[in-house]
Scaffold this motif. Structure first.
Motif, PDB file in Angstrom:
ATOM      1  N   LEU A   1       0.850  -1.186   0.000  1.00 50.59           N
ATOM      2  CA  LEU A   1       0.000   0.000   0.000  1.00 50.59           C
ATOM      3  C   LEU A   1       0.888   1.239   0.000  1.00 50.59           C
ATOM      4  O   LEU A   1       1.903   1.289   0.696  1.00 50.59           O
ATOM      5  CB  LEU A   1      -0.896   0.012   1.248  1.00 50.59           C
ATOM      6  N   MET A   2       0.485   2.255  -0.778  1.00 52.76           N
ATOM      7  CA  MET A   2       1.141   3.557  -0.747  1.00 52.76           C
ATOM      8  C   MET A   2       0.056   4.626  -0.789  1.00 52.76           C
ATOM      9  O   MET A   2      -0.865   4.559  -1.607  1.00 52.76           O
ATOM     10  CB  MET A   2       2.087   3.732  -1.942  1.00 52.76           C
ATOM     11  N   THR A   3       0.157   5.610   0.087  1.00 51.10           N
ATOM     12  CA  THR A   3      -0.732   6.760   0.019  1.00 51.10           C
ATOM     13  C   THR A   3       0.070   8.021   0.316  1.00 51.10           C
ATOM     14  O   THR A   3       1.001   7.996   1.132  1.00 51.10           O
ATOM     15  CB  THR A   3      -1.914   6.623   0.993  1.00 51.10           C
ATOM     16  N   ARG A   4      -0.239   9.132  -0.383  1.00 53.29           N
ATOM     17  CA  ARG A   4       0.528  10.361  -0.211  1.00 53.29           C
ATOM     18  C   ARG A   4      -0.345  11.575  -0.507  1.00 53.29           C
ATOM     19  O   ARG A   4      -1.363  11.481  -1.215  1.00 53.29           O
ATOM     20  CB  ARG A   4       1.759  10.369  -1.118  1.00 53.29           C
TER      21      ARG A   4
ATOM     22  N   ALA B   1      -1.245  -2.577  -4.550  1.00 51.72           N
ATOM     23  CA  ALA B   1      -0.684  -3.508  -5.536  1.00 51.72           C
ATOM     24  C   ALA B   1      -0.527  -4.896  -4.923  1.00 51.72           C
ATOM     25  O   ALA B   1      -0.265  -5.038  -3.720  1.00 51.72           O
ATOM     26  CB  ALA B   1       0.666  -3.012  -6.036  1.00 51.72           C
ATOM     27  N   TYR B   2      -0.680  -5.903  -5.782  1.00 47.51           N
ATOM     28  CA  TYR B   2      -0.478  -7.276  -5.327  1.00 47.51           C
ATOM     29  C   TYR B   2       0.221  -8.070  -6.423  1.00 47.51           C
ATOM     30  O   TYR B   2      -0.144  -7.985  -7.598  1.00 47.51           O
ATOM     31  CB  TYR B   2      -1.795  -7.962  -4.974  1.00 47.51           C
TER      32      TYR B   2
ATOM     33  N   LYS C   1       1.849 -17.215 -10.788  1.00 42.92           N
ATOM     34  CA  LYS C   1       2.955 -16.599 -10.082  1.00 42.92           C
ATOM     35  C   LYS C   1       3.595 -15.486 -10.929  1.00 42.92           C
ATOM     36  O   LYS C   1       3.906 -15.676 -12.097  1.00 42.92           O
ATOM     37  CB  LYS C   1       4.018 -17.639  -9.734  1.00 42.92           C
ATOM     38  N   GLY C   2       3.784 -14.335 -10.319  1.00 46.25           N
ATOM     39  CA  GLY C   2       4.392 -13.202 -11.016  1.00 46.25           C
ATOM     40  C   GLY C   2       3.392 -12.231 -11.605  1.00 46.25           C
ATOM     41  O   GLY C   2       3.765 -11.100 -11.959  1.00 46.25           O
ATOM     42  N   VAL C   3       2.127 -12.623 -11.728  1.00 44.44           N
ATOM     43  CA  VAL C   3       1.107 -11.693 -12.221  1.00 44.44           C
ATOM     44  C   VAL C   3       0.902 -10.600 -11.179  1.00 44.44           C
ATOM     45  O   VAL C   3       0.786 -10.869  -9.981  1.00 44.44           O
ATOM     46  CB  VAL C   3      -0.220 -12.432 -12.493  1.00 44.44           C
ATOM     47  N   ASN C   4       0.878  -9.350 -11.615  1.00 46.66           N
ATOM     48  CA  ASN C   4       0.724  -8.237 -10.687  1.00 46.66           C
ATOM     49  C   ASN C   4      -0.452  -7.362 -11.086  1.00 46.66           C
ATOM     50  O   ASN C   4      -0.704  -7.116 -12.260  1.00 46.66           O
ATOM     51  CB  ASN C   4       2.015  -7.420 -10.589  1.00 46.66           C
ATOM     52  N   LEU C   5      -1.174  -6.907 -10.077  1.00 49.72           N
ATOM     53  CA  LEU C   5      -2.339  -6.056 -10.258  1.00 49.72           C
ATOM     54  C   LEU C   5      -2.166  -4.810  -9.413  1.00 49.72           C
ATOM     55  O   LEU C   5      -1.820  -4.886  -8.230  1.00 49.72           O
ATOM     56  CB  LEU C   5      -3.619  -6.786  -9.849  1.00 49.72           C
ATOM     57  N   ARG C   6      -2.420  -3.630 -10.025  1.00 45.97           N
ATOM     58  CA  ARG C   6      -2.261  -2.362  -9.312  1.00 45.97           C
ATOM     59  C   ARG C   6      -3.473  -1.473  -9.565  1.00 45.97           C
ATOM     60  O   ARG C   6      -3.918  -1.322 -10.702  1.00 45.97           O
ATOM     61  CB  ARG C   6      -0.991  -1.649  -9.778  1.00 45.97           C
ATOM     62  N   TRP C   7      -3.998  -0.893  -8.486  1.00 43.43           N
ATOM     63  CA  TRP C   7      -5.052   0.115  -8.577  1.00 43.43           C
ATOM     64  C   TRP C   7      -4.481   1.437  -8.100  1.00 43.43           C
ATOM     65  O   TRP C   7      -3.944   1.534  -6.999  1.00 43.43           O
ATOM     66  CB  TRP C   7      -6.256  -0.272  -7.725  1.00 43.43           C
TER      67      TRP C   7
ATOM     68  N   ILE D   1      -4.047  -1.527 -13.587  1.00 45.95           N
ATOM     69  CA  ILE D   1      -2.934  -2.034 -14.389  1.00 45.95           C
ATOM     70  C   ILE D   1      -2.688  -3.492 -14.035  1.00 45.95           C
ATOM     71  O   ILE D   1      -2.408  -3.826 -12.868  1.00 45.95           O
ATOM     72  CB  ILE D   1      -1.657  -1.212 -14.130  1.00 45.95           C
ATOM     73  N   LEU D   2      -2.807  -4.355 -15.023  1.00 44.93           N
ATOM     74  CA  LEU D   2      -2.531  -5.781 -14.856  1.00 44.93           C
ATOM     75  C   LEU D   2      -1.285  -6.127 -15.654  1.00 44.93           C
ATOM     76  O   LEU D   2      -1.226  -5.839 -16.857  1.00 44.93           O
ATOM     77  CB  LEU D   2      -3.726  -6.612 -15.356  1.00 44.93           C
ATOM     78  N   GLY D   3      -0.273  -6.687 -15.003  1.00 47.31           N
ATOM     79  CA  GLY D   3       0.989  -6.929 -15.686  1.00 47.31           C
ATOM     80  C   GLY D   3       1.574  -8.298 -15.408  1.00 47.31           C
ATOM     81  O   GLY D   3       1.277  -8.925 -14.389  1.00 47.31           O
ATOM     82  N   TYR D   4       2.424  -8.722 -16.329  1.00 52.91           N
ATOM     83  CA  TYR D   4       3.150  -9.978 -16.162  1.00 52.91           C
ATOM     84  C   TYR D   4       4.381  -9.945 -17.051  1.00 52.91           C
ATOM     85  O   TYR D   4       4.306  -9.517 -18.209  1.00 52.91           O
ATOM     86  CB  TYR D   4       2.283 -11.187 -16.533  1.00 52.91           C
TER      87      TYR D   4
END
Length: 411
Positions: A339-342, A367-368, A376-382, A403-406
């Motif tokens: 988690l990041m918040t600013r 992000a996860y 394994k390795g799939v990443n999801l970010r809101w 953003i969904l990435g791999y």
């Protein structure tokens, strides 16, 4: 992930067969990957009278990278390559402008796809490497942009030397830029002004394991010249606490024919971060002085602690402060979740009407990264953004990005 062996028929087809011992390092030390990035961006413009109610686009990106090793001998030869492809999934003329997709200059319609292929030859002698071709530098005076579907690239040459322990030197010249939402290569430039070349040189020196200093000089011919001095220090405080200090100073002035007009900017910015376990709390300050905004290359990002999701807070005379909190849920037994918040507040920005403009931005990232199993390795970010401004600055918006990435290691 285990690397797979390169099939011999493929090597033969590429002319890289193992018959030549000199080519062994070129092949055996090579690596290749394919990054998939699915990006959705929704930007809702909140102010009344906005020419566009919202920007909303969805696209799929593919980035293939190949990095060879070096041939054997006193001077090693190698080759790097990058191929990028962006495909429109959803967009329209009245929802364009997110930075994900290019659009036709006449029709205004977002393109169905866009792509780029870049190659870079490289030479190695001792602990120095010269690269010629497509580059993605990460230096205080030039950082390539990688915040949308595809990353920006530059064309030119760059020499990196690490002959002295702890000292890294970089120097080179860039002449063209490929923007993050473009298939074409434009002249290097700043804003609407273009130049023949951007020259840069400098380096960083690790005085010890906890302290590093750096200096860089950059000149965008006939537009601006820039000096940078930086310091990064880390200090264990005991009890599991660590303090990190990151201080940065730029002095930027016009150059030659002054194609972008007068440039007069001093930019001091810095961040202090205190971490313990999964927690990190940061505070930042940025002070602009001079008669113009902070200049940086088209296709790049400003090297500033207040470069955040939407805004850069680099207007003329702007003061900005930031509070930030990061948490790694691995401390609670949930590895991969962060988690990041600013919050960033900017004041005293010079506007066209002479007012002291104000602006603020609040960001939250969750992000996860999948840790095991077939995904394994799939990443999801809101990413969630709220931006407001006033006193002559009129941009207000709410924004969400998914953003969904791999990244697949090919070998």
């Amino acid at each position: 992930m285990n690397r797979t062996r390169i099939p011999a028929p493929l090597l033969a087809a590429l002319g890289l067969g193992m018959a030549s011992p000199a080519m062994a390092g070129f092949v055996e030390d090579s690596k290749a990957s394919l990054e998939l990035r699915n990006h959705y961006l929704n930007r809702d413009f909140r102010q009344s009278g906005a020419p566009q109610a919202k920007a909303e686009e969805w696209a799929q990106g593919f980035t293939a990278r190949f990095e060879s090793g070096f041939t054997e001998g006193d001077i090693g030869v190698g080759l790097d390559a990058i191929g990028e492809l962006g495909i429109k999934l959803d967009s329209s003329r009245d929802r364009r402008g997110t930075g994900l997709l290019p659009f036709g200059p006449a029709s205004g319609e977002p393109l169905d796809e866009f792509s780029e292929l870049g190659l870079a030859a490289k030479l190695r002698a001792s602990k120095s490497v010269l690269r010629l071709g497509t580059l993605q530098p990460v230096l205080p005076v030039v950082i390539y942009n990688d915040t949308r579907l595809l990353s920006a690239t530059f064309q030119g040459g760059m020499l990196t030397s690490q002959e002295i322990d702890g000292l890294t030197l970089n120097g080179g010249r860039l002449t063209r830029a490929n923007l993050r939402d473009s298939s074409g290569r434009d002249d290097i430039g700043y804003g609407a002004a273009s130049s023949d070349a951007f020259d840069f040189a400098g380096g960083s020196y690790a005085i010890g394991p906890q302290l590093a200093v750096s200096y860089y000089y950059g000149k965008l011919e006939d537009i601006y010249r820039q000096h940078f001095v930086g310091l990064v220090h880390t200090q264990p405080l005991g009890g599991g606490f660590n303090l990190r200090s990151d201080l940065r100073y730029f002095d930027s002035r016009e150059d030659g024919q002054e194609r972008a007009g007068e440039i007069d900017n001093r930019n001091f910015n810095g961040m202090l971060s205190l971490s313990h376990g999964g927690h990190r709390v940061s505070a930042a300050w940025q002070r602009m002085s001079g008669d113009s905004a902070f200049p940086f290359l088209n296709g790049g990002d400003p090297y500033s602690v207040n470069l955040v999701t939407f805004n850069t807070f680099t207007r003329a005379e702007e003061d900005a402060w930031q509070l930030r909190y990061d948490y790694d849920f691995a401390a609670l037994g949930i590895p991969g979740l962060t988690l990041m918040t600013r919050y960033v507040d900017g004041r005293n920005a010079r506007t066209a009407t002479g007012d002291h403009g104000e602006e603020w931005e609040r960001d939250t990232d969750i992000a996860y990264v999948v840790q095991s199993g077939p995904l394994k390795g799939v990443n999801l970010r809101w990413r969630n953004v709220t931006f407001r401004s006033g006193n002559g600055l009129t941009t207000d918006l709410d924004e969400n990005r998914l953003i969904l990435g791999y990244t697949l290691a090919l070998w």
